[in-house]
Design an enzyme around this catalytic site. Structure first.
Site, short mmCIF file in Angstrom:
data_model
loop_
_atom_site.label_atom_id
_atom_site.label_comp_id
_atom_site.label_asym_id
_atom_site.label_seq_id
_atom_site.Cartn_x
_atom_site.Cartn_y
_atom_site.Cartn_z
N SER A 64 0.80 -1.24 0.00
CA SER A 64 0.00 0.00 0.00
C SER A 64 0.83 1.28 0.00
CB SER A 64 -0.94 0.02 1.19
OG SER A 64 -2.02 -0.85 0.93
N LYS A 67 0.31 3.34 -2.94
CA LYS A 67 -0.86 4.22 -3.08
C LYS A 67 -0.46 5.70 -3.06
CE LYS A 67 -3.89 0.70 -1.04
NZ LYS A 67 -4.55 0.24 0.21
N TYR A 191 -3.81 -2.78 -10.26
CA TYR A 191 -3.66 -2.59 -8.81
C TYR A 191 -2.72 -3.63 -8.20
CZ TYR A 191 -4.92 -2.46 -3.86
OH TYR A 191 -4.86 -2.39 -2.49
N TYR A 243 -4.69 3.67 8.07
CA TYR A 243 -6.08 3.15 8.18
C TYR A 243 -6.69 3.50 9.53
CZ TYR A 243 -3.51 0.71 4.63
OH TYR A 243 -2.69 0.44 3.59
N VAL A 261 1.19 -3.73 3.80
CA VAL A 261 1.16 -5.04 4.48
C VAL A 261 2.41 -5.87 4.22
CG1 VAL A 261 -1.34 -5.33 4.79
CG2 VAL A 261 -0.26 -6.10 2.66
N1 GLN Z 1 -2.26 -5.24 -1.92
C1 GLN Z 1 -2.82 -5.15 -0.61
C2 GLN Z 1 -4.33 -5.34 -0.64
O1 GLN Z 1 -4.96 -4.85 -1.53
C3 GLN Z 1 -2.46 -3.83 -0.01
C4 GLN Z 1 -3.00 -3.64 1.38
C5 GLN Z 1 -2.04 -2.96 2.29
O2 GLN Z 1 -0.85 -2.89 2.07
N2 GLN Z 1 -2.58 -2.49 3.39
O3 GLN Z 1 -4.89 -5.96 0.21
#
Ligand code: GLN
Length: 307
Positions: A64, A67, A191, A243, A261
């Site tokens: 993420s 992003k 994605y 988050y 993650v």
């Molecule tokens: N690729 C992961 C997902 O879509 C990214 C989530 C994350 O890093 N929090 O679940």
């Protein structure tokens, strides 16, 4: 005054016992293979000074954290119109939650929860092929990091794509509200590639330097975004970058940050430096346990907090 390297080393020494606490993400099967005891940290300052500790040069799955780069590109492409499709408020829910989407008519709360990131990816896609879109994104990350060796880990990308049930659910749901222009499969293809970009802490800290320097890469002089946009991306990281634990991160660390993650976190110290940490064991909110502890101690030592 201790050198930057000494400060980073003493910070990391303090959190040795935190490494391995928590759980490596396993809902993306390929991520479960990463050894739980990894730890790395890197600082790159706006004057180009670098400090590295542990596995700071080992590439891991940025997940993420991507992003932030996708948002930067999408804002440069669509300007403020992007905000018609995605909000700017903390969600207070897990990164992959669907609960708010129905009440809020398919407009995700912010670009850093998965639903919001899928909208950003759709906005980036426009009319391009998925390959062109992914190619441009990786090229822009290479430019930010001044490193053309950065690649997508295709094993991780395929592993996530094959198990992207939750993200497919979010995407279909948003499509039912007319908030995706491209087919769900195209959006998921890009994605999952974007999340599987592999970078080291050193590369990540380098690539986030524009956010520490009012939108301009201080080492190349290239303007990535204008000053106002940089401030706003940082605000988004501060409010939504972790988050439903974004408040906790602000409380403990007090600088804008974005987690993934894969166990990585990038953090921005305005006008001073960008920092990246990596340790794959996650807390219950999906953020690196030891990485957060390292940043907390670094900020305590350096007084780099902005809050
Ligand atoms: N690729 C992961 C997902 O879509 C990214 C989530 C994350 O890093 N929090 O679940």
């Amino acid at each position: 005054m201790q050198s930057l390297q000494t400060q980073l080393e003493s910070t990391c020494r303090l959190i040795q016992n935190e490494i391995g606490i928590g759980k490596v993400a396993n809902y993306i099967p390929a991520l479960a293979q990463v050894p739980p005891d990894k730890f790395g940290a890197a600082i790159v300052t706006v004057t180009g000074e670098t400090a590295l500790v542990g596995a700071a040069q080992e590439a891991f799955s940025i997940q993420s954290i991507s992003k932030v780069f996708a948002l930067t590109e999408a804002l440069n492409l669509h300007g403020i119109n992007l905000w018609n499709r995605v909000g700017r408020e903390p969600s207070g829910n897990a990164f992959n939650s669907i609960v708010q989407l129905e009440k809020e008519k398919g407009i995700p709360r912010n670009p850093f929860i998965n639903a919001g990131a899928l909208v950003v990816t759709d906005a980036l896609l426009g009319n391009q092929s998925t390959e062109d879109c992914t190619g441009k994104l990786i090229a822009s990350v290479q430019t930010l990091a001044s490193d053309s060796s950065i690649l997508i880990n295709t094993t991780v990308a395929e592993s996530e794509r094959a198990t992207a049930y939750r993200n497919a659910g979010l995407a279909h749901f948003m499509q039912s509200f007319g908030n995706l222009n491209r087919p769900v499969n195209d959006v998921l293809d890009v994605y999952c590639q974007q999340c599987a970009i592999a970078m080291s802490c050193e590369q990540l800290a380098r690539s986030a330097l524009y956010l520490a320097n009012n939108g301009t890469d201080p080492l190349t002089g290239k303007q990535i975004v204008d000053e106002e946009r940089a401030r706003r991306i940082n605000a988004m990281m501060m409010l939504c970058g972790h988050y439903d634990a974004s408040g906790e991160f602000a409380h403990r660390v007090g600088i804008p940050g974005k987690s993934g993650v894969g166990g990585g976190i990038i953090a921005v110290v305005p006008n001073i430096a960008a920092v990246a940490v990596w340790s794959p064991c996650l807390n219950a909110n999906g953020n690196s346990h030891a990485g957060t502890a390292a940043l907390e101690n670094l900020v305590r030592l350096t007084k780099w907090n902005v809050l």
